[in-house]
Design a protein around this motif. Structure first.
Motif: not given
Ligand code: F2R
Ligand code: MG
Ligand code: MG
Ligand code: MG
Length: 313
Positions: A165-170, A198-201, A232-238
């Motif tokens: 998801x992040x790579x696509x956004x990047x 984000x992926x590391x976190x 974006x982080x909150x969305x993924x984390x949740x």
């Protein structure tokens, strides 16, 4: 929902005691017979309503009409917690604003133009520049728009791969950031850099230090680059369980988590909620929680009108 439920906590630092209170705050509102005054919406919703109206009312984008809607809404109810209100280009010694006011209201553009990516970006850029002319303000709004769009097009029956998801956004934001480099003669990689973290976190073992790390690496401020990557982080984390947040509803978990990070809670919850909502769809909205949000019924009417217009065109 994120705006209304996060509003009371905007600007706060959230302690572990507050987190228990926020858990109870949500638990209470989920109870069928719980009565309390509406949680009021703020500038985030006020301006998002205008964006939805602008997309719905006219056959083609009319940015003068959008400006008029913003101005009318502001003078009707100036006390909705707005940021500074001066014409876009004159703000901050002519550099324009990089506040998150562009990003907080952009979701309807992503929904409306879901099958026309380039047009979506073009309209999102213009909608943002009415008030936010700094490249960080514009690119933050575009990133939020792309995140909602990307989430909307995914199938919620399949779980998300956060790294993908992040790579696509990047990939997408890199093109935009490189274009704004030409425009402004200085190199900007702010959003790519934040997304890379984000992926590391997400992989770190969860403890209270992780929260400090999130605030340090991503932020929770009123600036677009201190809040859009965080949403974006909150969305993924949740998407998975989070310690001390007890709920099985992913949208509630997203909002509750965003609020517990403190800072610009209404706006980060608003943006994170928009991404989660686009991903999960209407069925997953907790109607009981929604019923506590001011003017929720009117927003549903506006959303339905936007949907009908999108189908027609
Ligand atoms: N305004 C707020 N919250 C604080 C006060 C409200 C509170 N409820 C109360 O009064 O009790 N929230 C809302 O504003 C945010 C969106 O802000 P927007 O529309 O982007 O405003 P602005 O003023 O354009 O930018 C925000 C701040 O960012 C800094 N900044 C922006 N560009 C800058 C630049 N080029 N140079 C230096 N600083 C810049 C400034 O500090 C701006 O004031 C949302 O949170 C919404 O909920
Ligand atoms: Mg607000
Ligand atoms: Mg402003
Ligand atoms: Mg805010």
């Amino acid at each position: 929902m994120g705006d209304c439920l996060g509003g009371p906590y905007e600007g706060e630092t959230v302690s572990s005691g507050d987190k228990i209170i926020i858990q109870r705050y949500f638990d209470k509102m989920e109870k069928p017979d719980f009565a309390s005054p509406f949680k009021k919406y703020t500038d985030d919703t006020a301006m998002m309503k205008s964006v939805a109206q602008f997309l719905t009312d006219k056959p083609d984008p009319d940015y003068n009409y959008l400006s008029k809607l913003f101005v009318d809404e502001f003078f009707k109810e100036p006390r909705r917690g707005y940021g500074q209100g001066i014409p876009a280009k004159e703000q901050f010694n002519g550099s324009g604003s990089y506040g998150n006011g562009g990003a907080m209201r952009i979701a309807p553009v992503a929904l409306y133009y879901h099958n026309d990516y380039n047009n979506m970006l073009n309209v999102a850029r213009h909608v943002t520049k009415v008030t936010h002319n700094h490249p960080l303000g514009v690119n933050g709004a575009l990133l939020q728009c792309i995140a909602v769009h990307q989430a909307l097009l995914m199938d919620p029956k399949n779980s998300i791969n956060p790294k993908e998801f992040c790579n696509e956004l990047i990939k997408k934001i890199k093109i935009i950031e490189e274009e704004s480099e030409e425009e402004d003669h200085h190199f900007i990689t702010a959003y790519q850099e934040k997304l890379n973290r984000i992926p590391f976190l997400l992989n770190s073992k969860y403890d209270d230090e992780l929260e400090d790390e999130i605030l340090y690496s991503l932020g929770n401020g009123i600036e677009a680059y201190e809040s859009v990557p965080t949403a974006i982080f909150c969305f993924l984390k949740a998407q998975g369980d989070i310690p001390r947040i007890e709920t099985s509803n992913i949208l509630r978990r997203t909002l509750q988590y965003a609020i517990t990070l403190g800072g610009d809670t209404d706006t980060i919850a608003c943006m994170a909620g928009a991404i989660t909502g686009a991903f999960l769809g209407e069925d997953q909205i907790n109607k009981q929680l929604l019923s506590h949000c001011e003017k929720a019924d009117d927003i549903v009417v506006l959303a339905d009108a936007l949907y009908k217009k999108a189908l027609k065109s």
